[in-house]
Design a protein around this motif. Sequence first.
Motif, PDB file in Angstrom:
ATOM      1  N   ALA A  17     110.567  40.925  -2.725  1.00 46.56           N
ATOM      2  CA  ALA A  17     109.980  40.561  -1.674  1.00 46.56           C
ATOM      3  C   ALA A  17     108.445  41.458  -1.673  1.00 46.56           C
ATOM      4  O   ALA A  17     107.087  41.192  -1.547  1.00 46.56           O
ATOM      5  CB  ALA A  17     109.710  41.359  -0.533  1.00 46.56           C
ATOM      6  N   LEU A  18     108.039  42.407  -2.637  1.00 44.54           N
ATOM      7  CA  LEU A  18     107.427  43.132  -2.851  1.00 44.54           C
ATOM      8  C   LEU A  18     106.777  42.760  -4.248  1.00 44.54           C
ATOM      9  O   LEU A  18     105.643  42.827  -4.532  1.00 44.54           O
ATOM     10  CB  LEU A  18     107.306  44.875  -2.662  1.00 44.54           C
ATOM     11  CG  LEU A  18     108.019  45.489  -1.208  1.00 44.54           C
ATOM     12  CD1 LEU A  18     108.614  46.381  -1.926  1.00 44.54           C
ATOM     13  CD2 LEU A  18     106.905  45.628  -0.996  1.00 44.54           C
ATOM     14  N   LYS A  20     106.229  40.281  -5.909  1.00 47.24           N
ATOM     15  CA  LYS A  20     105.891  38.498  -6.087  1.00 47.24           C
ATOM     16  C   LYS A  20     104.600  38.778  -5.791  1.00 47.24           C
ATOM     17  O   LYS A  20     103.949  37.646  -6.528  1.00 47.24           O
ATOM     18  CB  LYS A  20     106.800  37.352  -5.127  1.00 47.24           C
ATOM     19  CG  LYS A  20     106.457  37.673  -3.364  1.00 47.24           C
ATOM     20  CD  LYS A  20     106.989  36.563  -2.988  1.00 47.24           C
ATOM     21  CE  LYS A  20     107.240  36.893  -1.320  1.00 47.24           C
ATOM     22  NZ  LYS A  20     106.208  36.819  -1.023  1.00 47.24           N
ATOM     23  N   ASP A  21     104.118  39.611  -4.639  1.00 46.39           N
ATOM     24  CA  ASP A  21     102.692  39.874  -4.607  1.00 46.39           C
ATOM     25  C   ASP A  21     102.634  40.949  -4.514  1.00 46.39           C
ATOM     26  O   ASP A  21     101.023  40.636  -2.754  1.00 46.39           O
ATOM     27  CB  ASP A  21     102.094  38.853  -3.763  1.00 46.39           C
ATOM     28  CG  ASP A  21     102.646  38.768  -2.275  1.00 46.39           C
ATOM     29  OD1 ASP A  21     103.404  40.349  -1.991  1.00 46.39           O
ATOM     30  OD2 ASP A  21     102.528  38.138  -1.147  1.00 46.39           O
ATOM     31  N   GLN A  23     100.054  42.535  -5.377  1.00 48.11           N
ATOM     32  CA  GLN A  23      98.691  42.694  -5.614  1.00 48.11           C
ATOM     33  C   GLN A  23      97.210  42.549  -4.248  1.00 48.11           C
ATOM     34  O   GLN A  23      96.800  42.880  -4.095  1.00 48.11           O
ATOM     35  CB  GLN A  23      98.018  41.670  -7.159  1.00 48.11           C
ATOM     36  CG  GLN A  23      97.715  40.317  -6.481  1.00 48.11           C
ATOM     37  CD  GLN A  23      98.582  38.848  -6.042  1.00 48.11           C
ATOM     38  OE1 GLN A  23     100.047  39.836  -6.119  1.00 48.11           O
ATOM     39  NE2 GLN A  23      99.062  38.149  -5.945  1.00 48.11           N
ATOM     40  N   ILE A  24      98.686  41.928  -3.221  1.00 46.06           N
ATOM     41  CA  ILE A  24      97.539  41.996  -2.005  1.00 46.06           C
ATOM     42  C   ILE A  24      96.969  43.066  -1.324  1.00 46.06           C
ATOM     43  O   ILE A  24      95.785  42.694  -1.003  1.00 46.06           O
ATOM     44  CB  ILE A  24      98.587  41.201  -1.278  1.00 46.06           C
ATOM     45  CG1 ILE A  24      99.614  41.747  -0.803  1.00 46.06           C
ATOM     46  CG2 ILE A  24      98.846  39.446  -1.756  1.00 46.06           C
ATOM     47  CD1 ILE A  24      99.809  41.139   0.990  1.00 46.06           C
ATOM     48  N   TYR A  25      97.428  44.194  -1.505  1.00 40.89           N
ATOM     49  CA  TYR A  25      97.418  45.573  -0.896  1.00 40.89           C
ATOM     50  C   TYR A  25      96.549  46.361  -1.829  1.00 40.89           C
ATOM     51  O   TYR A  25      95.632  46.974  -1.029  1.00 40.89           O
ATOM     52  CB  TYR A  25      98.747  46.586  -1.057  1.00 40.89           C
ATOM     53  CG  TYR A  25     100.139  45.748  -0.468  1.00 40.89           C
ATOM     54  CD1 TYR A  25     100.107  45.141   1.402  1.00 40.89           C
ATOM     55  CD2 TYR A  25     100.809  44.984  -0.828  1.00 40.89           C
ATOM     56  CE1 TYR A  25     101.073  44.976   1.397  1.00 40.89           C
ATOM     57  CE2 TYR A  25     101.754  45.036  -0.769  1.00 40.89           C
ATOM     58  CZ  TYR A  25     101.945  44.978   0.200  1.00 40.89           C
ATOM     59  OH  TYR A  25     102.650  43.975   1.536  1.00 40.89           O
ATOM     60  N   PRO A 225     101.971  50.999   0.712  1.00 39.99           N
ATOM     61  CA  PRO A 225     100.897  50.159   0.476  1.00 39.99           C
ATOM     62  C   PRO A 225      99.814  50.723   1.607  1.00 39.99           C
ATOM     63  O   PRO A 225      98.539  50.883   1.506  1.00 39.99           O
ATOM     64  CB  PRO A 225     100.540  48.519   1.318  1.00 39.99           C
ATOM     65  CG  PRO A 225     102.223  48.995   0.480  1.00 39.99           C
ATOM     66  CD  PRO A 225     102.596  49.564   0.734  1.00 39.99           C
ATOM     67  N   PRO A 229      94.781  52.859   2.178  1.00 37.42           N
ATOM     68  CA  PRO A 229      92.922  52.634   1.649  1.00 37.42           C
ATOM     69  C   PRO A 229      92.658  54.012   2.278  1.00 37.42           C
ATOM     70  O   PRO A 229      91.607  54.716   2.493  1.00 37.42           O
ATOM     71  CB  PRO A 229      93.528  51.875   3.729  1.00 37.42           C
ATOM     72  CG  PRO A 229      94.966  51.673   3.382  1.00 37.42           C
ATOM     73  CD  PRO A 229      95.379  51.381   2.330  1.00 37.42           C
ATOM     74  N   ARG A 291      78.960  48.798   1.526  1.00 42.04           N
ATOM     75  CA  ARG A 291      77.955  48.078   1.704  1.00 42.04           C
ATOM     76  C   ARG A 291      76.709  48.559   1.072  1.00 42.04           C
ATOM     77  O   ARG A 291      75.734  49.351   1.176  1.00 42.04           O
ATOM     78  CB  ARG A 291      77.280  47.797   3.193  1.00 42.04           C
ATOM     79  CG  ARG A 291      78.834  47.361   4.074  1.00 42.04           C
ATOM     80  CD  ARG A 291      78.046  47.378   5.934  1.00 42.04           C
ATOM     81  NE  ARG A 291      78.973  47.292   6.422  1.00 42.04           N
ATOM     82  CZ  ARG A 291      79.196  46.136   7.753  1.00 42.04           C
ATOM     83  NH1 ARG A 291      77.861  45.900   8.308  1.00 42.04           N
ATOM     84  NH2 ARG A 291      79.866  46.391   8.382  1.00 42.04           N
TER      85      ARG A 291
END
Lengths: 296, 513
Positions: A17-18, A20-21, A23-25, A225, A229, A291
């Motif tokens: 589950a981790l 497989k993707d 990269q989304i984090y 994850p 941030p 920004r």
Amino acid sequence: MATLRRSMLFVPGNNPALVKDAQIYGSDSIIFDLEDSVAPAEKDAARLLVWSSLRSTDYGRVEKVVRVNGIDTPWFREDVEAMVRAGIEVIRLPKTEGPADIARLEELVGALERTAGRPSGSVRLMAALEGPLAILNAYEIATSSKRLVAIALSAEDFVTSMRTTRSSEGVELAEARGRIVLAARAAGVMAIDTVFTDVADSEGFLREARLAKQLGFDGKSVITPAQIPLLHGVFAPTKEELRRARRVIAAAAEAKVRGLGVISLDGKMIDRPIIDRAQGLVDLARASGMRVEDKE
Amino acid sequence: MKAKDGGGRTLPETIAGFGKVAAFAGAWASAANRGAPRKLLSAGRPSKLLGSIDEAIRRSGLESGMTVSFHHHFREGDLVVNLVMDAIARAGIRDLTIAPSSLTNVHAPLVEHCRRGVIKRIYTSGLRGELAEQVSRGLLEAPVVIHSHGGRSRAIREGTIRPDVAFLGVPSCDRAGNARGWSGESACGSLGYAMVDARHACSVVLLTDFLEDYPAIPASIGQELVDWVVQVDRVGDPAGISKGATRLPKDPRELLIARRAVQAIDAAGVIRDGFSFQTGSGGSSLAAVRFLRELMLERGVKASFALGGITSQTARMLEEGLVGALLDVQSFDSDAARSLAANSRHYEIDATCYADPHAAGCAVDQLDVVVLSALEIDMAFNVNVITGSDGVIRGASGGHSDTAAGSGLAVVVAPLVRGRTASVVDRVETIVTPGESVDLVVTDYGLAVNPRRADLAAALRKGGLEVLEIGELREIAERITGVPEPVEHGNRIVGVVEYRDGTVIDLIRDVRA
């Protein structure tokens, strides 16, 4: 844009589950772990899972790193071979004690690159320093290979060897952190700080991340994850830093248009390294979600 | 002019300018006319207290073919529906329409009552578990009617659903029927859905496990609406009341989606002093409250109110002064229930005030932003929250279409892929909320803005967010899952999905496999 390694996310190699993707984090790197988070009985399954994911999944711009099992384990060779063939970008070697370990890994990787048809030197290396001897050898390790891009502190094993425990202040890691940053800077590679294991304590994590940044580390390994941030926030430039950097770049651009050889800002001369650093800071700001294009 | 014997006075049969005279005939003489005969104590006072559910069924005047209603404030801890339906079956009453505000996993025993003809028809917001499975396979001859919470209030007020008897479990009430949800062992907080039934049902029976001294005031359901009170061992299981849909999210994927949703809401310019919000049940929408709170603290912004299903997190924001008021139609956990009892700015509202589209005004219309979950979203931004990708009913309409229609910004959150099935699809299995009400879809792989909201897309891009086309999200999902075979349906209509205004927005057909 220069490679960022603010955040290197550990992903257990046996967790589909981790894997497989991951990269989304939005971490700068993913470290697929075949070592400590995988039980001996699952080593083969984890290697196969990461191998097939690397071949079938588009991880986008995120750097793909694998932590293989140590040199003295029965899984080491197969781990390295499978990962080189699957197209891994960086191999992180755990429990690196000295330059000889890196030399052994490099020899194996070089041979595999040839048989796998990958460009020579395309697989880069990273060394995890986990014991007192490794820390004392930090500079020799950091300069042991052209493939080497970073050295990292791995604190859990280190404090055990040092017959102490981890504290919130991190005083037991002060010497090791200092030596790793020194060695990395002297060798021209990156320095990566250790994981913070209490996933529920975001205040403690932030404290440690700020310390690492202040010491000069380029980034930190993370195990959840949720820490990404926070970490990127710590490594983000301040608005004032960004404002100054944009002025430097604007001054350089203007000088170019006007054909001036000497660039100056507020009466001070600006040379190439200052402009490069300003550009790097703007890139970092953009990667931090700031920004950049805003008008003042 | 013929004289009538009233309380000793002589009265005319009619009076010009007044009309027919119904003469006084004794203090309790007309009590018997209210549907069912009331038991009179020796003192002449009618007691509403009855010894058993069976007796309440008898006294309520319930007959075969009638409609009974329930509420779902006890959620997965509800004991009332099964207790009452078992008693109804024992009484030999059949062919009932049941109209609970919703049904959950604990209501599997109703399958048997459907099979035996005790239940003929179901109106509900949602169905889950074994009952949902069987209904999807054609358990009932008449299709189940799915309504929203606002739609149910409308239907009851307008008479489409006309409960003959409302059996309402209440955590506490007094002997006269003054009832409330925030005290007692089975405290569930707001009784917002039940309040509508109490007001409009022909006969109202309360069931409680905590009989308080009179007067239990303030009350959510006043004694003036209540016919009978039955004390039972237990009405709800506290563990089940805050179970299921309201677990606190730790899953990194849900947290990622929630954080991204709040970033988008922020970029849309919604988070300013005096704004209002609602978050639905489900991991990511609940987690969004956490990130919203952090951002509000950082900016020093305060919301005027939070609406809807209230959780411990929103209750905490009220206590911290981040939210000016809570409008609570349903309390999602025990902390929210406690807050309703303790905080004077935590208000209980009924479903009419919450979301009834034909009422003179409802709270969802005052919402600035709502964050809602979804099972499926399609290319037209239609949302399915009722059937799974296998066509089987496994959800609830709830306040989804109500809040999406009412709020200024409707955000739908979902993981792009669940297990092996895609959430962003070509065409949703069942439409519950029309795409025209949905502004923004946020997934773990990125977000997409409804083309009707070009202003929103521009604002998000200006805020540094990457905005994808909904089709791009579907393509990413398809790359992961492949294209599934379509679900094989039969020709029987097993469900009719009503939009909140009572029109039919979609049908659910029986599943074969």
